[in-house]
Every structure is written in C-alpha cells, then in structure tokens.
Design an enzyme around this catalytic site. Structure first.
Site, mmCIF file in Angstrom:
data_model
loop_
_atom_site.group_PDB
_atom_site.id
_atom_site.type_symbol
_atom_site.label_atom_id
_atom_site.label_comp_id
_atom_site.label_asym_id
_atom_site.label_seq_id
_atom_site.Cartn_x
_atom_site.Cartn_y
_atom_site.Cartn_z
ATOM 1 N N ASN A 83 -10.336 -2.695 2.175
ATOM 2 C CA ASN A 83 -9.764 -2.908 0.781
ATOM 3 C C ASN A 83 -11.330 -2.357 0.194
ATOM 4 O O ASN A 83 -12.366 -2.433 0.569
ATOM 5 C CB ASN A 83 -9.360 -3.956 0.640
ATOM 6 C CG ASN A 83 -7.996 -4.337 0.895
ATOM 7 O OD1 ASN A 83 -7.262 -3.153 0.802
ATOM 8 N ND2 ASN A 83 -7.792 -5.487 1.139
ATOM 9 N N TYR B 258 0.617 -3.267 12.223
ATOM 10 C CA TYR B 258 0.487 -2.009 11.586
ATOM 11 C C TYR B 258 1.303 -1.289 12.723
ATOM 12 O O TYR B 258 2.148 -0.378 12.380
ATOM 13 C CB TYR B 258 -0.832 -1.445 11.671
ATOM 14 C CG TYR B 258 -1.595 -2.111 10.620
ATOM 15 C CD1 TYR B 258 -1.854 -3.456 10.458
ATOM 16 C CD2 TYR B 258 -1.986 -1.553 9.146
ATOM 17 C CE1 TYR B 258 -2.228 -4.111 9.476
ATOM 18 C CE2 TYR B 258 -2.557 -2.055 8.177
ATOM 19 C CZ TYR B 258 -2.633 -3.370 8.288
ATOM 20 O OH TYR B 258 -3.236 -4.108 7.110
ATOM 21 N N HIS C 85 0.856 -1.234 -0.013
ATOM 22 C CA HIS C 85 -0.118 -0.120 -0.215
ATOM 23 C C HIS C 85 0.819 1.407 -0.200
ATOM 24 O O HIS C 85 0.622 2.316 0.541
ATOM 25 C CB HIS C 85 -0.895 0.053 1.132
ATOM 26 C CG HIS C 85 -2.246 -1.022 1.358
ATOM 27 N ND1 HIS C 85 -2.928 -0.905 0.786
ATOM 28 C CD2 HIS C 85 -1.839 -2.271 1.726
ATOM 29 C CE1 HIS C 85 -3.909 -2.029 1.006
ATOM 30 N NE2 HIS C 85 -3.077 -2.780 1.643
#
Ligand code: HEM
Length: 504
Positions: free
Chosen positions: A127, A337, A55
């Site tokens: 997404n 993350y 990404h």
C-alpha cells in the site's frame, strides 16, 4: 476467400448478418435458429466476473526493475543481485470503493507489483502507507465491512467506519496518515509505496535478516485537498488511471527507488516493540534505508480486462532468498489471495498470460476448469516417480526459524511493550503547522456526521499520542477538553465502556 478482418462466430465461421435477427416473416417472432444471436446473448450474460472483494478499482502498467546497489550479503534472490533487470507488472488500486468508484477518494492506495524473475514470480502486494490499520487476520473482513456499505442503507457510513477504527486503537497511526494531506494522492505517480509487513531475506550462507520494502517516488509527493478531489471526481472518475496511462504513452515513465530496512534476528529479539506487528514502523534513524534499485513503468496494457482485471497477486509468491516472517497478519494473507483468486478467476488463473511466470513451470497441478495449455501432456502426474521427473530442490530451503511460546489467542494489547499511539504521536510532531491544520480539518470534516461518543474515543487517542493533537482535534470537533482528559485516564477497556452509548 479467407478475410481475417471479417466477423465470425466463436469458432471461426463467417457471420452473415449482425444487425437483423432472423424472424418468421418480416413482422414475426425471432427463431431459435438464429444461433449467432443466441451465442451473442449468452456470452454477454456471462461477461461479468466477481470484483476483488477490496481493491476493486485499479489501473496497471508493465515495467522493469533494475538493481543498482549490492545487497547480496543479505539475499541470494537473483532478482535482487547487482545489475539484474526484471520485467514487472504493477496494479494500483483504491481499497474501499467498488469497481466503478471514483479514483480521487480519501482512502489508502494499493500497489501490487509482480516481478517476473528467472526463479519464478515474486509479488510485492503493498500500500502507499508504511503501516496498516489492524494486525490480526480476524479483523480484516470486519475492517472491510466497516469501510464498505452499511447492510441496511446500502450507503458508505462514516459512523461505522469510525466506530470500528476507534474500538481498535492500533488503527490510530494509519488513521492519522489517511486523514493527513497524503490521504488523497494527486496521482499514483506522486506517492511512495511499501510492502508494510516484515519479510525476511536470506543469503547464500543461509543467514537470515528481517526486512521491510519501501518504494519512494522519483516524481515527488503531491496530494489533493478535499475540495480539489471533489471537483475532479465530479468531472472525471478515472483521473488517476488517465494520468498514469497518458504519462506512459508520452514516454514520461514514472520511477520509484526501492529501499530496504534490515533488522538482524538478534536486534529483533531486543527491539523495544514487536517488530512483526504491521501497525508499527521501524524508525529510519534506527534502521536506515538502504538503496536497492529502480522500478520504472513504461508500457500500458493492450487490454484492460485481460491484463488488469485478471491480474492476480499474492504475498505468498516469493522466490529463494526472500521469505516471510512471524507477522500474523502476513500469515493470514498467505492463504487469502490464492483462495480469492481461485474463486474470482478460477483454479488455473496462473495460466492467464499476465500471471504466467516467464521461467519454466513444473508444478504437478493438473486439470481443473479452463486448463487451456497442454496440461503437461503425458509427463508423470504423481510424485515420487521412478522417472525422476520434477524432484524438489532442497538447495533453496530457507534457514529454520526457532519459535517459542505456548499456543494461545494472544492479544497484543496485553504485551506491556505495546504502544498504539507512539507512531501516530511521532508523525504528529514532525508535521509542519500547515499539515497539522489539514489533518485536523480533514478529521473533523470526515467525522462531522459521527456521534460524539465516537469522536471522544478518537480525541482521547489523539491526546494520548500527543496532548496538542488531542486538544486541537477536540476544539475542531466541538468537544469538552475536560472530558477528553478525564476519559484518557480510563485505559482501553474503560474508554470503550464509557463511550459505548451515543448518549454518554
Ligand atoms: C489479513 C489481512 C489481509 C487479507 C486477508 C487480505 C485479502 C485480500 C484479498 C482477498 C484481496 C483480493 C485479491 C484478489 O481477488 O485478487 C486483496 C487485495 C489486495 N490487498 Fe489485501 N488483504 C489483507 C491485508 C492487506 C495489506 C496489509 C496490504 C498491504 C500491505 C494489502 C494489499 C492489497 C492489495 C494491493 C490488493 C490488490 C491487489 C491487486 O491489485 O490485484 N492487503 N487483499
């Protein structure tokens, strides 16, 4: 006299010359004493930060989320109460390409939205597809290696891509979506997006339901053909970013309607497949969409690096009333993350304005690189403390979740309810004839350089999803239908064994 529009160094002192280095004589060498030159070069050398591992290429915008419908019987989250209006920041991205990649590639699109709620930040990191390729965290880094560059050639490789995808049959539904007309959206404004995972909601009485988040575009779905995308990429690699930016500048604010699907804990126990498997959909006929509110994007960032590149989202950021689920893929993301961002942006990345909560933050973390606020001054740095500072808030504790089963490395394929082809087959059967044609053409085209053994693997998966899907792909790829039918009898391991070699 002070002039705010004149050049200074990094601590505010005036700079006399920004064009001519200081030299020993008109034709002599540069001297170390040109400290402004040293500062300028040294800063430039450190301007690049790591890109997101996936990404990497993205665009962002601020907006607001307004709740239009009452779902308070499911959740106590203040951001989801009727009438609530919450500021947001959304970043759209492609997945496989690097930071400089072209926007209009065939790929899924990431859509991450940060809701700056009064109870802390809530991030939906999703997404533009309702399911994902894989379902075990172990496979995630490998998926990215397969779709990114080949270690030997440094080039993207359709062979690697399809080898990986077809060895894991759970990828099948997602591959069907990516190869369909939806694989290249006409713009970010013209696509839906989804939280994908099963999350949980719990209400004031601490009653839990399982839930999925959907955001449906109010601009309508529009897509690009391979030919249109190739032409656009040749002319403008930032096409989707430009579209989003210009729409917002002209006041044409894009909007998405948010819906949830809800499954009770009792329904989940008797559901015909694992409701926590991210490669499976919850059929709308069985779990209808319930409208919640509207997300509108209405303000462009002032600075790309500060606000878009430094934005940090994580599915671990939830607020009271919204929780996780036993989805083992989601569980892996809860770690990934924050860990990536501590590396990419630093341990204090949540002090960067775009990431900062709009409510008061009292988290006891101290120090660390780039601690640029007051670091909580003289407030106690430990807990428990006798001053009673910053005590935990047990009233927001989510309900306990009973779990069962022994600890083990379970393979979902050993679960007799697991069907990797049902969703892909369902999708094939609802496609109109022109969309079926596009899907078959795109797939055969994408696999043109791939060896036949891998094409056979995919053809068998198509055939198991729907015999017509299999026959049409086999014909487009020039494969023997007899062979596809023969291979389709072998089961998963048998198919892999029979198709390992390119000279099968
Ligand atoms: C176990 C599976 C996964 C892992 C380990 C993982 C890990 C990561 C990491 C490390 C990043 C970069 C974060 C950063 O540097 O800020 C990222 C970005 C992203 N991931 Fe995942 N991911 C997983 C699955 C998914 C899934 C299933 C979705 C969608 C539902 C998703 C959506 C995104 C999006 C949208 C971004 C970009 C966020 C942004 O715009 O900053 N990922 N992922």
């Amino acid at each position: 006299m002070e002039n705010l529009e004149k050049l200074t160094n990094e601590v505010g002192a005036p700079i006399a010359d920004n064009e001519n280095a200081m030299t020993a004589g008109p034709r002599g060498p540069v001297v170390m004493q040109d400290v402004w030159l040293m500062e300028k070069m040294a800063h430039f050398n450190r301007e690049v930060i790591p890109e997101r591992r996936m990404h990497a290429k993205g665009w962002g915008a601020y907006g607001k989320f307004t709740v239009t419908h009452d779902i308070s019987k499911y959740t106590r989250a203040k951001v989801l109460q009727p009438g609530a209006v919450t500021e947001t920041f959304t970043r759209f991205s492609t997945v496989a390409g690097e930071r400089g990649a072209a926007d209009c590639e065939r790929d899924i699109r990431g859509v991450a939205t940060k809701f700056y709620t009064t109870e802390g930040n809530w991030d939906v990191v999703g997404n533009n597809t309702p399911t994902f390729f894989i379902r075990d965290v172990h496979n995630f880094s490998d998926l990215n290696r397969a779709v990114k560059r080949d270690p030997r050639t440094g080039r993207r490789s359709a062979q690697n891509n399809w080898d990986f995808w077809t060895l894991l049959p759970e990828c099948f539904h997602q591959i069907t979506v990516v190869m369909s007309d939806r694989g290249i959206p006409a713009s970010f404004r013209n696509m839906h997006f989804f939280g994908e995972h099963t999350f949980s909601l719990y209400n004031e009485k601490n009653e839990r339901v399982w839930c999925k988040f959907h955001f449906k575009t109010q601009q309508g779905i529009r897509n690009l053909s391979n030919e249109e995308a190739a032409e656009i990429n040749g002319m403008d690699r930032e096409y989707h970013g430009k579209d989003l930016y210009e729409a917002i500048e002209r006041g044409d604010f894009p909007k998405w309607t948010m819906y949830i699907q809800v499954m009770t804990e009792a329904q989940a126990k008797s559901h015909y497949e694992n409701p926590f498997d991210i490669t499976k959909i919850w059929r709308h006929a069985e779990y209808p969409l319930m409208e919640v509110g509207v997300l509108e994007l209405n303000r462009n960032p002032e600075n790309y690096f500060a606000e878009v590149e430094q934005a940090a989202f994580t599915p671990a950021h939830v607020v009271p009333g919204i929780g996780f689920s036993p989805d083992k893929f989601l569980q892996g993301r809860l770690f990934a993350y924050g860990d990536a961002q501590r590396y990419r942006l630093g341990v204090n990345h949540n002090l960067i304005p775009v990431n900062q909560a709009k409510c008061k933050v009292n988290e006891y973390h101290r120090d660390g690189a780039m601690r640029v606020d007051g670091n909580y001054g003289g407030a106690p740095a430990y807990t428990p403390n006798s001053a009673g500072v910053w005590t935990a808030q047990p009233e927001v504790m989510e309900p306990p979740l009973a779990l069962e089963g022994a600890m083990w490395h379970y393979d979902p394929k050993d679960d007799p309810t697991d069907d990797c082809f049902r969703a892909g087959g369902d999708l094939w059967r609802v496609l109109t004839e022109d969309k079926k044609k596009i899907l078959i053409q795109n797939t055969a085209g994408d696999m043109a350089s791939v060896t036949d053994n891998i094409k056979y693997r995919h053809a068998v998966h198509c055939y198991l999803a729907d015999p017509e899907y299999g026959r049409r792909f086999a014909a487009a790829a020039g494969l023997s239908m007899d062979k596809v039918e023969e291979l389709s009898q072998l089961g998963h391991q048998g198919l892999i064994q029979a198709t390992l070699s390119a000279t099968m």
